[in-house]
Design a protein around this motif. Structure first.
Motif, mmCIF file in Angstrom:
data_model
loop_
_atom_site.group_PDB
_atom_site.id
_atom_site.type_symbol
_atom_site.label_atom_id
_atom_site.label_comp_id
_atom_site.label_asym_id
_atom_site.label_seq_id
_atom_site.Cartn_x
_atom_site.Cartn_y
_atom_site.Cartn_z
ATOM 1 N N THR A 618 0.826 -1.219 0.000
ATOM 2 C CA THR A 618 0.000 0.000 0.000
ATOM 3 C C THR A 618 0.856 1.263 0.000
ATOM 4 O OG1 THR A 618 -0.160 -0.041 2.430
ATOM 5 C CG2 THR A 618 -1.911 -1.150 1.195
ATOM 6 N N ASP A 619 2.090 1.156 -0.492
ATOM 7 C CA ASP A 619 2.970 2.319 -0.464
ATOM 8 C C ASP A 619 2.598 3.376 -1.495
ATOM 9 O OD1 ASP A 619 3.682 0.339 -2.232
ATOM 10 O OD2 ASP A 619 5.835 0.641 -2.060
ATOM 11 N N ASN A 620 1.658 3.082 -2.386
ATOM 12 C CA ASN A 620 1.144 4.100 -3.315
ATOM 13 C C ASN A 620 -0.147 4.733 -2.798
ATOM 14 O OD1 ASN A 620 3.015 4.219 -5.553
ATOM 15 N ND2 ASN A 620 2.399 2.105 -6.020
ATOM 16 N N ILE A 621 -0.533 4.360 -1.570
ATOM 17 C CA ILE A 621 -1.757 4.912 -0.972
ATOM 18 C C ILE A 621 -1.375 5.908 0.114
ATOM 19 C CG2 ILE A 621 -3.888 4.395 0.271
ATOM 20 C CD1 ILE A 621 -3.874 1.626 -0.983
ATOM 21 N N HIS A 622 -1.973 7.085 0.048
ATOM 22 C CA HIS A 622 -1.721 8.158 1.011
ATOM 23 C C HIS A 622 -3.064 8.514 1.647
ATOM 24 C CE1 HIS A 622 -1.373 12.722 1.672
ATOM 25 N NE2 HIS A 622 -0.659 12.145 2.634
ATOM 26 N N ILE A 623 -3.166 8.399 2.979
ATOM 27 C CA ILE A 623 -4.441 8.616 3.675
ATOM 28 C C ILE A 623 -4.278 9.687 4.743
ATOM 29 C CG2 ILE A 623 -6.237 7.573 5.125
ATOM 30 C CD1 ILE A 623 -5.653 4.902 3.787
ATOM 31 N N VAL A 624 -5.180 10.673 4.735
ATOM 32 C CA VAL A 624 -5.209 11.680 5.790
ATOM 33 C C VAL A 624 -6.621 11.761 6.364
ATOM 34 C CG1 VAL A 624 -3.332 13.060 4.798
ATOM 35 C CG2 VAL A 624 -5.714 13.594 4.208
ATOM 36 N N SER A 625 -6.689 12.222 7.607
ATOM 37 C CA SER A 625 -7.971 12.475 8.273
ATOM 38 C C SER A 625 -7.982 13.928 8.723
ATOM 39 C CB SER A 625 -8.132 11.552 9.485
ATOM 40 O OG SER A 625 -9.250 11.929 10.267
ATOM 41 N N ILE A 626 -9.042 14.646 8.400
ATOM 42 C CA ILE A 626 -9.163 16.039 8.811
ATOM 43 C C ILE A 626 -10.232 16.136 9.892
ATOM 44 C CG2 ILE A 626 -9.805 18.380 8.085
ATOM 45 C CD1 ILE A 626 -8.710 17.690 5.307
ATOM 46 N N VAL A 627 -9.824 16.589 11.067
ATOM 47 C CA VAL A 627 -10.753 16.819 12.182
ATOM 48 C C VAL A 627 -10.559 18.261 12.626
ATOM 49 C CG1 VAL A 627 -11.441 16.181 14.514
ATOM 50 C CG2 VAL A 627 -10.675 14.411 12.915
ATOM 51 N N GLY A 628 -11.574 19.065 12.449
ATOM 52 C CA GLY A 628 -11.447 20.473 12.764
ATOM 53 C C GLY A 628 -12.759 21.068 13.220
ATOM 54 N N ARG A 629 -12.890 22.353 12.970
ATOM 55 C CA ARG A 629 -14.058 23.103 13.439
ATOM 56 C C ARG A 629 -15.368 22.517 12.909
ATOM 57 N NH1 ARG A 629 -14.881 29.677 12.673
ATOM 58 N NH2 ARG A 629 -17.017 29.775 13.469
ATOM 59 N N PHE A 630 -15.375 22.118 11.649
ATOM 60 C CA PHE A 630 -16.576 21.577 11.023
ATOM 61 C C PHE A 630 -16.418 20.071 10.801
ATOM 62 C CE2 PHE A 630 -16.011 25.964 9.451
ATOM 63 C CZ PHE A 630 -17.082 26.544 10.107
ATOM 64 N N LEU A 631 -17.526 19.358 10.874
ATOM 65 C CA LEU A 631 -17.496 17.906 10.683
ATOM 66 C C LEU A 631 -17.376 17.602 9.193
ATOM 67 C CD1 LEU A 631 -18.014 15.108 12.237
ATOM 68 C CD2 LEU A 631 -20.249 15.249 11.145
ATOM 69 N N GLU A 632 -16.281 16.995 8.787
ATOM 70 C CA GLU A 632 -16.101 16.627 7.388
ATOM 71 C C GLU A 632 -17.101 15.522 7.021
ATOM 72 O OE1 GLU A 632 -14.358 17.854 4.993
ATOM 73 O OE2 GLU A 632 -13.276 19.370 6.162
ATOM 74 N N HIS A 633 -17.978 15.828 6.061
ATOM 75 C CA HIS A 633 -19.079 14.914 5.759
ATOM 76 C C HIS A 633 -19.263 14.665 4.261
ATOM 77 C CE1 HIS A 633 -23.415 13.557 5.894
ATOM 78 N NE2 HIS A 633 -22.926 12.883 6.891
ATOM 79 N N SER A 634 -18.651 15.479 3.418
ATOM 80 C CA SER A 634 -18.841 15.321 1.974
ATOM 81 C C SER A 634 -18.126 14.080 1.462
ATOM 82 C CB SER A 634 -18.327 16.558 1.243
ATOM 83 O OG SER A 634 -16.965 16.786 1.533
ATOM 84 N N ARG A 635 -18.659 13.511 0.383
ATOM 85 C CA ARG A 635 -18.031 12.351 -0.258
ATOM 86 C C ARG A 635 -17.720 12.704 -1.712
ATOM 87 N NH1 ARG A 635 -22.589 11.377 3.445
ATOM 88 N NH2 ARG A 635 -22.041 9.604 4.744
ATOM 89 N N ILE A 636 -16.477 12.452 -2.093
ATOM 90 C CA ILE A 636 -16.005 12.743 -3.453
ATOM 91 C C ILE A 636 -15.286 11.509 -3.982
ATOM 92 C CG2 ILE A 636 -14.446 14.173 -4.841
ATOM 93 C CD1 ILE A 636 -14.744 16.350 -2.621
ATOM 94 N N TYR A 637 -15.606 11.111 -5.220
ATOM 95 C CA TYR A 637 -14.878 10.028 -5.871
ATOM 96 C C TYR A 637 -14.236 10.592 -7.142
ATOM 97 C CZ TYR A 637 -18.693 7.289 -3.534
ATOM 98 O OH TYR A 637 -19.622 6.776 -2.668
ATOM 99 N N ILE A 638 -12.939 10.372 -7.309
ATOM 100 C CA ILE A 638 -12.236 10.777 -8.527
ATOM 101 C C ILE A 638 -11.501 9.559 -9.090
ATOM 102 C CG2 ILE A 638 -10.484 12.301 -9.532
ATOM 103 C CD1 ILE A 638 -10.977 14.217 -7.161
#
Length: 746
Positions: A618-638
């Protein structure tokens, strides 16, 4: 037996359990006859290190919430909010996930989950251990926050810090204002152990009698009659929690007994109900759902919290009364219910430095605010981005549709709604104006069942045609279809969103809402609604991705397409933003893509069962999680590189429940302006170095180092929305000036 042999043995047991408990397992094995059991077993063992357990991954997410409460760069009042969110998240986790595991445990001790191969018992044990660690951290953070609150002039006190006169005042207050409202209980032959309501606070006393025996006394402390915070009149902004007041004066209540030990206690009950198992087709569905909501309050306890340590024998006795296992007992230093922190925040909010900078959703630059919405949508696609842009254009569009003589019908799926819903107002107005209004109200939306039951009645009373869902499936899609007839032409206006039609959460959650008059999308949305109204699902779509029959398979096909392109030596790319990743078929296909050389970026806020960055896998996979003021809820597929990409927004996470057990809709973005907006948003989130945490190969998450310009993506999007709204406002003023000038010239 070495570790590898043990792993192989465990997998064999798991396979045997699966064979006996899952429908169709034997047929599946026949279809895979060319693969030996040994080959499949070895492959499964090799994959174990690539996976994260779902429940433990969720706890890592909640730990990231806790980190926001700990982060001193976050304003003090907002840190208190994050601490409260951490607790309410954990409550729901026990109610739903731990409750579900306890139910599974009753069925079989041998059941194993399909990623890390853990048994139900192993998962529960690991959860309880991790929660105990997080509780210790939470208690320390609470103490630190309350110290800062005290420095700002607001104090939560106890009797040790009070003068005798103040203690005397509280005693008089207790006897006069509290005691008459208390329901005092002593457990005995004539008074059985009381039913403890979930999430409510009780004072528990170990009482000594004159003959040397011990009894249990219990007093409910949660009441709407007396306040949670008792003000100390002799000190400015100084308060005491009502449960601590009750606990201190227990001897005044239990006269004739000696209070040997005491503690505040709080029970969390299982809330995971199998709606299909309790459904009776001979009863009205809505009435049955109302009964189920009441049933939830009486389910078995899954956690007991104590504010003070009491002797082990008494804990064992309480657990026996409550029918709960002792490992589910937790000792907390912080108050058991942190909701009072919001009251303290209200006191402190007069200091602007203690709260986030005020932000207001802005008008969309894609729409002219002084013109009707429907004609603009007929002219071009629009994408609204919440909370940075306002939900008002969508609400205005519904209101216009309710009054538009050319609108013949409005169809909509409703999952969660605001308390005073403008959406419902528009739909009822449309029905009263003679439009055909078909509304799917999902009564199985967890913890919103009662609210949705009431809204369904309101809609029916107004003349809307209301349906409640599809057997065995939740309808989670965010889909609205307005049909117009202009002469002989049928026009569709379709809205597809990533979040609920809820005005309140549109200011708190990040979501995307596509509104389009594209006939291709409108015709397929009409087919989705036709299927829903018939109690079925669509089998295939050309443009929309629609679960449960044509979303997962199409996602897998698009990943496979990138794999084939990478194998040809060409650049291949996948970009995904979701809330959770648990679908093993998709996970395994992403692993295959990484091995083939496909570059994969993922922004996953919560549960993530895939480990990235493992060499060779999985070395070509990069994963981040954003936790901040607003709850991240949108879903995007590219899917694909910029020159050939397919871009979607969706209601579905990559969880098996979303891809195979719900009706979900993903919409393609065909308008290049809209597409560019989403591409830019995704790229910006990947550059966040303030609120983003990057997953490490061991499954842990680390904040990114501040390399280059500081970028908080959520604040960036709001600044951008303000600038674009300002530009639009100035353009409007310039247009008005030009119009005035033309009139004067004429």
């Amino acid at each position: 037996m070495n570790n590898e042999e043990k792993d192989l043995k465990n997998v064999e047991v798991a396979n045997e359990t699966e064979k006996n408990t899952r429908f169709g397992r034997k047929n599946k094995q026949k279809a895979e006859g060319e693969k030996t059991q040994e080959e499949k077993t070895v492959k499964k063992v090799n994959h174990i290190g690539l996976y994260e357990n779902r429940e433990l991954s969720w706890l890592k997410f909640n730990e990231r919430v806790l980190e926001e409460a700990e982060d001193t760069s976050v304003p003090l009042c907002e840190r208190m909010t994050f601490l409260s969110i951490f607790q309410s998240n954990l409550d729901e986790f026990f109610m739903v996930r731990v409750g579900s595991l306890e139910d599974q445990k009753l069925l079989s001790q041998k059941l194993r989950e399909n990623k890390t191969n853990m048994t139900v018992g192993e998962q529960i044990e690991a959860i309880l251990k991790r929660v105990a660690e997080l509780n210790e951290r939470k208690d320390a953070i609470y103490a630190s926050i309350m110290k800062e609150v005290g420095e700002k002039g607001v104090h939560l006190t106890d009797f040790k810090a009070l003068a005798k006169s103040e203690s005397k005042y509280l005693e008089e207050y207790f006897m006069k204002e509290i005691v008459p409202l208390l329901s005092v209980m002593i457990v005995g032959r004539k008074q059985p152990f009381p039913f403890l309501k979930g999430q409510e606070i009780y004072a528990l006393a170990v009482l000594g009698t004159r003959n040397g025996k011990k009894k249990i006394g219990i007093i409910p402390c949660s009441s709407s009659v007396f306040p949670r915070l008792i003000r100390i009149p002799t000190k400015d902004d100084t308060y005491m929690l009502v449960e601590e007041l009750i606990l201190h004066f227990l001897p005044k209540v239990y006269k004739g007994y000696k209070v040997l030990e005491k503690s505040v206690i709080r029970v969390t009950r299982n809330a995971d109900i199998d709606f299909n198992a309790v459904y009776d087709e001979d009863l009205d569905y809505r009435d049955k759902m109302a009964q189920i909501v009441k049933l939830r309050k009486k389910l078995a306890p899954v956690r007991l919290e104590l504010s003070r340590d009491i002797n082990e024998d008494m804990i064992k006795q309480v657990c026996e009364y409550a029918e709960m296992e002792e490992p589910h007992v937790f000792l907390n230093q912080a108050p058991l219910d942190l909701s009072f922190l919001f009251q303290i925040e209200d006191i402190l909010r007069k200091d602007a430095n203690l709260v986030y900078q005020r932000r207001v959703p802005q008008p969309s630059p894609m729409l002219k605010s002084n013109e009707h919405i429907i004609p603009q949508i007929l002219d071009h696609d629009v994408l609204l981005s919440y909370p940075y842009e306002s939900i008002k254009p969508f609400l205005q569009m519904l209101q216009e549709a309710a009054r538009d003589p050319e609108v013949i019908s409005i169809r909509m799926t409703l999952y969660r709604l605001a308390r005073n819903s403008k959406v419902v107002e528009a739909l009822t107005e449309a029905a009263e104006n003679g439009k055909q209004v078909d509304v799917l109200v999902e009564l199985k939306a967890r913890f919103d069942e009662a609210n949705n039951i009431e809204w369904s009645r309101t809609l029916e009373d107004a003349g809307c045609h209301v349906v409640y869902g599809i057997d065995d499936l939740k309808v989670h899609s965010k889909l609205c279809l307005i049909t117009r007839k202009v002469g002989d032409e049928i026009q569709y206006i379709t809205q597809v969103g990533t979040g609920n039609y809820n005005e309140k959460t549109s200011r708190l959650y990040t979501d995307l809402s596509l509104i389009t008059a594209d006939k291709r999308i409108g015709e397929e949305a009409a087919k989705v609604f036709q299927a829903i109204l018939l109690g079925s699902v669509v089998e295939d779509m050309e443009h929309l991705l629609v679960a449960p029959k044509c979303l997962q398979n199409k996602v897998l096909a698009m990943i496979e397409n990138e794999i084939q392109i990478a194998k040809e030596g060409k650049p291949a790319y996948i970009g995904i933003k979701i809330n959770s990743l648990t679908d093993k078929k998709i996970i395994d296909k992403l692993i295959d893509a990484s091995r083939a050389g496909v570059k994969i970026d993922m922004v996953i806020r919560g549960i993530n069962c895939l480990r990235s960055g493992i060499p060779g896998d999985t070395d070509n996979i990069h994963i981040v999680s954003i936790v901040g003021r607003f709850l991240e809820h949108s879903r995007i597929y590219i899917f694909g590189t910029h020159d050939r990409d397919k871009v979607y927004i969706a209601s579905a996470d990559f969880m098996t429940r979303n891809t195979l057990r719900r009706v979900e809709v993903a919409a393609p973005l065909y308008d290049e302006t809209v597409k560019n907006k989403v591409r830019k948003m995704f790229a910006t989130m990947l550059r966040d170095n303030v609120k983003a945490r990057e997953q490490q190969p061991d499954g842990s998450y680390q904040k990114l180092s501040m390399v280059g310009p500081v970028l908080n993506s959520q604040e960036y999007f709001y600044e951008e929305a303000y600038m674009e709204a300002g530009d639009a406002f100035h353009q409007l003023l310039r247009k008005q000036d030009m119009d005035t000038e033309k009139k004067q010239t004429v």
